[in-house]
Design an enzyme around this catalytic site. Structure first.
Site, PDB file in Angstrom:
ATOM      1  N   TYR A 254      41.409  45.112  40.637  1.00 36.06           N
ATOM      2  CA  TYR A 254      42.113  44.280  39.653  1.00 36.06           C
ATOM      3  C   TYR A 254      43.563  44.751  39.645  1.00 36.06           C
ATOM      4  O   TYR A 254      43.825  45.909  39.301  1.00 36.06           O
ATOM      5  CB  TYR A 254      41.516  44.467  38.265  1.00 36.06           C
ATOM      6  CG  TYR A 254      40.173  43.787  38.075  1.00 36.06           C
ATOM      7  CD1 TYR A 254      40.082  42.506  37.545  1.00 36.06           C
ATOM      8  CD2 TYR A 254      38.984  44.428  38.424  1.00 36.06           C
ATOM      9  CE1 TYR A 254      38.855  41.876  37.361  1.00 36.06           C
ATOM     10  CE2 TYR A 254      37.747  43.808  38.251  1.00 36.06           C
ATOM     11  CZ  TYR A 254      37.693  42.529  37.722  1.00 36.06           C
ATOM     12  OH  TYR A 254      36.483  41.905  37.545  1.00 36.06           O
TER      13      TYR A 254
ATOM     14  N   LYS B 264      32.734  37.796  32.621  1.00 32.94           N
ATOM     15  CA  LYS B 264      31.744  37.731  31.538  1.00 32.94           C
ATOM     16  C   LYS B 264      31.066  36.368  31.364  1.00 32.94           C
ATOM     17  O   LYS B 264      30.027  36.266  30.703  1.00 32.94           O
ATOM     18  CB  LYS B 264      32.408  38.106  30.192  1.00 32.94           C
ATOM     19  CG  LYS B 264      32.831  39.547  30.101  1.00 32.94           C
ATOM     20  CD  LYS B 264      31.638  40.471  29.928  1.00 32.94           C
ATOM     21  CE  LYS B 264      31.957  41.912  30.178  1.00 32.94           C
ATOM     22  NZ  LYS B 264      31.295  42.506  31.332  1.00 32.94           N
TER      23      LYS B 264
ATOM     24  N   PRO C  19      38.183  34.351  33.238  1.00 32.12           N
ATOM     25  CA  PRO C  19      37.280  35.052  34.161  1.00 32.12           C
ATOM     26  C   PRO C  19      37.594  36.531  34.384  1.00 32.12           C
ATOM     27  O   PRO C  19      36.797  37.236  35.007  1.00 32.12           O
ATOM     28  CB  PRO C  19      37.448  34.276  35.481  1.00 32.12           C
ATOM     29  CG  PRO C  19      38.751  33.578  35.361  1.00 32.12           C
ATOM     30  CD  PRO C  19      38.964  33.301  33.910  1.00 32.12           C
TER      31      PRO C  19
ATOM     32  N   TYR D 289      32.865  46.502  30.767  1.00 36.17           N
ATOM     33  CA  TYR D 289      32.718  45.829  32.058  1.00 36.17           C
ATOM     34  C   TYR D 289      31.256  45.772  32.510  1.00 36.17           C
ATOM     35  O   TYR D 289      30.792  44.741  33.022  1.00 36.17           O
ATOM     36  CB  TYR D 289      33.587  46.521  33.121  1.00 36.17           C
ATOM     37  CG  TYR D 289      33.751  45.673  34.356  1.00 36.17           C
ATOM     38  CD1 TYR D 289      34.790  44.756  34.467  1.00 36.17           C
ATOM     39  CD2 TYR D 289      32.843  45.751  35.415  1.00 36.17           C
ATOM     40  CE1 TYR D 289      34.932  43.943  35.574  1.00 36.17           C
ATOM     41  CE2 TYR D 289      32.969  44.946  36.538  1.00 36.17           C
ATOM     42  CZ  TYR D 289      34.021  44.050  36.609  1.00 36.17           C
ATOM     43  OH  TYR D 289      34.143  43.244  37.713  1.00 36.17           O
TER      44      TYR D 289
ATOM     45  N   HIS E 146      27.632  48.133  42.550  1.00 33.77           N
ATOM     46  CA  HIS E 146      28.968  48.731  42.429  1.00 33.77           C
ATOM     47  C   HIS E 146      28.996  49.720  41.267  1.00 33.77           C
ATOM     48  O   HIS E 146      28.621  49.390  40.152  1.00 33.77           O
ATOM     49  CB  HIS E 146      30.023  47.646  42.232  1.00 33.77           C
ATOM     50  CG  HIS E 146      30.419  46.974  43.515  1.00 33.77           C
ATOM     51  ND1 HIS E 146      31.621  46.351  43.704  1.00 33.77           N
ATOM     52  CD2 HIS E 146      29.753  46.861  44.687  1.00 33.77           C
ATOM     53  CE1 HIS E 146      31.682  45.877  44.931  1.00 33.77           C
ATOM     54  NE2 HIS E 146      30.558  46.164  45.553  1.00 33.77           N
TER      55      HIS E 146
HETATM   56  P1  FAD Z   1      27.522  25.532  33.950  1.00 34.37           P
HETATM   57  O1  FAD Z   1      27.379  26.408  35.125  1.00 34.37           O
HETATM   58  O2  FAD Z   1      28.823  24.850  33.716  1.00 34.37           O
HETATM   59  O3  FAD Z   1      26.373  24.452  34.037  1.00 34.37           O
HETATM   60  C1  FAD Z   1      26.345  23.314  33.229  1.00 34.37           C
HETATM   61  C2  FAD Z   1      25.634  22.215  33.965  1.00 34.37           C
HETATM   62  O4  FAD Z   1      25.507  21.085  33.127  1.00 34.37           O
HETATM   63  C3  FAD Z   1      26.374  21.732  35.206  1.00 34.37           C
HETATM   64  O5  FAD Z   1      25.513  21.735  36.305  1.00 34.37           O
HETATM   65  C4  FAD Z   1      26.853  20.345  34.838  1.00 34.37           C
HETATM   66  O6  FAD Z   1      26.919  19.485  35.971  1.00 34.37           O
HETATM   67  C5  FAD Z   1      25.782  19.912  33.864  1.00 34.37           C
HETATM   68  N1  FAD Z   1      26.202  18.881  32.927  1.00 34.37           N
HETATM   69  C6  FAD Z   1      27.393  18.716  32.308  1.00 34.37           C
HETATM   70  N2  FAD Z   1      27.382  17.644  31.514  1.00 34.37           N
HETATM   71  C7  FAD Z   1      26.141  17.103  31.619  1.00 34.37           C
HETATM   72  C8  FAD Z   1      25.508  15.971  31.052  1.00 34.37           C
HETATM   73  N3  FAD Z   1      26.159  15.162  30.197  1.00 34.37           N
HETATM   74  N4  FAD Z   1      24.225  15.698  31.380  1.00 34.37           N
HETATM   75  C9  FAD Z   1      23.554  16.498  32.230  1.00 34.37           C
HETATM   76  N5  FAD Z   1      24.110  17.582  32.822  1.00 34.37           N
HETATM   77  C10 FAD Z   1      25.388  17.885  32.514  1.00 34.37           C
HETATM   78  N6  FAD Z   1      32.630  33.333  35.435  1.00 34.37           N
HETATM   79  C11 FAD Z   1      32.756  34.559  35.872  1.00 34.37           C
HETATM   80  O7  FAD Z   1      32.155  35.457  35.284  1.00 34.37           O
HETATM   81  N7  FAD Z   1      33.554  34.806  36.971  1.00 34.37           N
HETATM   82  C12 FAD Z   1      34.192  33.783  37.655  1.00 34.37           C
HETATM   83  O8  FAD Z   1      34.866  34.003  38.645  1.00 34.37           O
HETATM   84  C13 FAD Z   1      34.083  32.481  37.207  1.00 34.37           C
HETATM   85  N8  FAD Z   1      34.700  31.444  37.834  1.00 34.37           N
HETATM   86  C14 FAD Z   1      34.560  30.180  37.329  1.00 34.37           C
HETATM   87  C15 FAD Z   1      35.190  29.096  37.934  1.00 34.37           C
HETATM   88  C16 FAD Z   1      35.078  27.798  37.406  1.00 34.37           C
HETATM   89  C17 FAD Z   1      35.792  26.635  38.070  1.00 34.37           C
HETATM   90  C18 FAD Z   1      34.305  27.602  36.243  1.00 34.37           C
HETATM   91  C19 FAD Z   1      34.165  26.198  35.640  1.00 34.37           C
HETATM   92  C20 FAD Z   1      33.651  28.675  35.666  1.00 34.37           C
HETATM   93  C21 FAD Z   1      33.787  29.959  36.191  1.00 34.37           C
HETATM   94  N9  FAD Z   1      33.126  31.066  35.616  1.00 34.37           N
HETATM   95  C22 FAD Z   1      33.262  32.304  36.078  1.00 34.37           C
HETATM   96  C23 FAD Z   1      32.263  30.926  34.501  1.00 34.37           C
HETATM   97  C24 FAD Z   1      30.797  30.849  34.920  1.00 34.37           C
HETATM   98  O9  FAD Z   1      30.691  30.215  36.147  1.00 34.37           O
HETATM   99  C25 FAD Z   1      30.103  30.124  33.826  1.00 34.37           C
HETATM  100  O10 FAD Z   1      30.203  30.919  32.659  1.00 34.37           O
HETATM  101  C26 FAD Z   1      28.649  29.793  34.126  1.00 34.37           C
HETATM  102  O11 FAD Z   1      28.576  28.826  35.129  1.00 34.37           O
HETATM  103  C27 FAD Z   1      27.975  29.262  32.849  1.00 34.37           C
HETATM  104  O12 FAD Z   1      26.735  28.713  33.167  1.00 34.37           O
HETATM  105  P2  FAD Z   1      26.170  27.493  32.355  1.00 34.37           P
HETATM  106  O13 FAD Z   1      24.854  27.203  32.957  1.00 34.37           O
HETATM  107  O14 FAD Z   1      26.244  27.789  30.897  1.00 34.37           O
HETATM  108  O15 FAD Z   1      27.199  26.318  32.602  1.00 34.37           O
HETATM  109  C1  DHB Z   2      34.685  37.570  40.552  1.00 40.37           C
HETATM  110  C2  DHB Z   2      35.196  36.784  39.579  1.00 40.37           C
HETATM  111  C3  DHB Z   2      35.712  37.362  38.441  1.00 40.37           C
HETATM  112  O1  DHB Z   2      36.194  36.614  37.467  1.00 40.37           O
HETATM  113  C4  DHB Z   2      35.720  38.717  38.272  1.00 40.37           C
HETATM  114  O2  DHB Z   2      36.258  39.252  37.153  1.00 40.37           O
HETATM  115  C5  DHB Z   2      35.191  39.503  39.247  1.00 40.37           C
HETATM  116  C6  DHB Z   2      34.677  38.917  40.396  1.00 40.37           C
HETATM  117  C7  DHB Z   2      34.153  36.951  41.786  1.00 40.37           C
HETATM  118  O3  DHB Z   2      34.180  35.725  41.890  1.00 40.37           O
HETATM  119  O4  DHB Z   2      33.727  37.692  42.671  1.00 40.37           O
END
Ligand code: FAD
Ligand code: DHB
Length: 394
Positions: free
Chosen positions: A202, A298, A294, A385, A72
């Site tokens: 957006y 980021k 979100p 962005y 994009h």
């Molecule tokens: P996570 O993906 O949270 O992974 C952490 C892992 O650790 C999980 O698998 C969990 O099960 C595991 N865990 C937790 N506790 C324990 C434990 N005690 N022992 C062992 N394992 C454990 N970001 C965007 O940019 N756009 C979005 O649209 C967006 N939507 C989101 C929606 C939701 C519901 C959430 C929660 C987050 C969203 N995010 C979004 C943020 C993005 O998904 C996260 O920043 C990203 O997943 C971070 O990755 P991570 O590996 O650090 O953490």
């Molecule tokens: C998506 C999620 C976001 O938070 C965003 O800013 C842009 C795209 C997505 O899930 O596609």
């Protein structure tokens, strides 16, 4: 059980770190509280910065992303029944973003690290706490099949997300936290219908924020701002589509193709930072250390930049016996984290409905009019962005 780097959490942070270390001959064990299917079933982020796409290529898991991901070159910002485009390459020296779901990235990482390379991930094995992180032999205490065991490591990476145990293993007086909750959430739908427009929209609207995103040419992801205590059960598919269309400019609303939900969920919005990100031999990365609303897309991208710094620091230790990068990890990662925290906060403020004050609304639409009408304003949005550069770290 023993390993070189013990990783808590098999989200994108944990898997990417394990993969990068494995490619350099460093052993890891990942402990994950959930099942593999559960981790894969979570629908989350969708927009990948160039820095993260490059990290995935470096981890040799970029081939499918490069084939199937959508490049994009801009986003659309809607307000006052108008649609204004912000061009990325023009304002960022040619940078773009990639639309490729977190689910797909997780799938590719699992496939490469576990199935092809034989990397060790213990699913349904929650970590309970980290002990002795300030000694040379930190230990992760975890549970497996109802029994308590321990994983002895050189280093522990806390990649266990916001609710994980790594950060909670640190005494409160050793950690500073900064937090802001927003008075609303996002209700999201995933549906197998073509996206309303080629690029994301957006939308700022008097009824609340809306976002039109996608996963492919045939799969759309839409979000609308909702009450913080709202429940998915309160929403039929029709009610969702009706509300989405009310918040878009009429021309775009007319083009929305509706379909049944594959998934619907509510995400609360929160800004959070824990400082520092290193405690002796325990390192926090990704959501374990920080959360962004979100709006700026980021969260996932910050997980990638943390792992960029952490993987390089660990490699410098194992390959060159250097500890200086480990010492600089926290301050270096946090510099980029805070800039993304700031952008996500600002962009959230610009686009959401916070109150019913006519003054608040006029200030927002006037700022949007200014930003989208000014080259400098567009550059501010575009530069943030597409993602601020990773600092050189060697
Ligand atoms: P996570 O993906 O949270 O992974 C952490 C892992 O650790 C999980 O698998 C969990 O099960 C595991 N865990 C937790 N506790 C324990 C434990 N005690 N022992 C062992 N394992 C454990 N970001 C965007 O940019 N756009 C979005 O649209 C967006 N939507 C989101 C929606 C939701 C519901 C959430 C929660 C987050 C969203 N995010 C979004 C943020 C993005 O998904 C996260 O920043 C990203 O997943 C971070 O990755 P991570 O590996 O650090 O953490
Ligand atoms: C998506 C999620 C976001 O938070 C965003 O800013 C842009 C795209 C997505 O899930 O596609």
């Amino acid at each position: 059980m023993k390993t070189q780097v013990g990783i808590i959490g098999s989200g994108p942070s944990g898997l990417l770190l394990a993969r990068l270390l494995h490619l350099q001959g460093i052993d890891t064990v990942i402990l994950e509280s959930r099942s593999r299917e559960y981790v894969l079933g979570r629908v989350r982020a969708g927009v990948i910065e160039q820095g993260m796409a490059d990290m995935l290529r470096q981890a040799k898991v970029g081939a499918r992303m490069d084939r199937e991901g959508l490049i994009h070159e801009g986003i659309n910002i809607a307000f006052d029944n108008r649609l204004e485009r912000v061009d990325f390459p023009k304002h960022t020296n040619g940078k773009v973003v990639m639309v490729y779901g977190q689910t797909e990235i997780t799938y590719d990482l699992m496939n490469a690290h576990i199935d092809e390379a034989g990397g060790i991930v213990h699913y349904e094995s929650p970590a309970i706490r980290v002990e002795d992180y300030d000694t040379e032999r930190p230990r992760i205490i975890y549970q497996q099949n109802g029994k308590e065991s321990e994983l002895v490591c050189d280093f522990v990476a806390g990649c266990d997300g916001f609710h994980g145990v790594a950060r909670k293993s640190i005494p409160a007086e050793k950690i500073a936290t900064f937090s802001r909750a927003y008075p609303f959430g996002w209700l999201g739908i995933l549906s197998d219908v073509p996206p309303v427009k080629e690029e994301l929209i957006y939308a700022n609207h008097e009824r609340g924020f809306a976002l039109c995103s996608m996963r492919s040419q045939t799969r759309s992801r839409y979000y609308i701002q909702c009450e913080v205590n709202d429940k998915v059960e309160n929403w039929t598919d029709d009610a969702f589509w009706d509300e989405l269309c009310r918040r878009l400019p009429s021309e775009e609303a007319a083009n929305v193709i509706r379909g049944p939900r594959l998934e619907m969920g509510i995400t609360p919005l929160h800004s959070f930072v824990a400082e520092p990100m290193r405690f002796g031999r325990l390192f926090l990365a990704g959501d374990a250390a920080h959360i962004v609303p979100p709006t700026g897309a980021k969260g996932l991208n910050l997980a990638s930049s943390d792992i960029y710094y952490l993987s390089r620091a660990l490699l410098a230790y194992y390959k060159q016996k250097r500890t200086d990068l480990l010492d600089r990890y926290s301050e270096t990662a946090l510099r980029r984290v805070w800039k993304a925290i700031r952008f996500s906060w600002w962009y959230t403020n610009l686009l959401h409905k916070f109150d019913n004050e006519p003054m608040s609304r006029r200030l927002q639409t006037s700022e949007l009019d200014y930003l989208t009408g000014s080259e400098a304003g567009q550059a501010v949005i575009a530069e943030n962005y597409v993602g601020l550069p990773y600092e050189k770290f060697e």
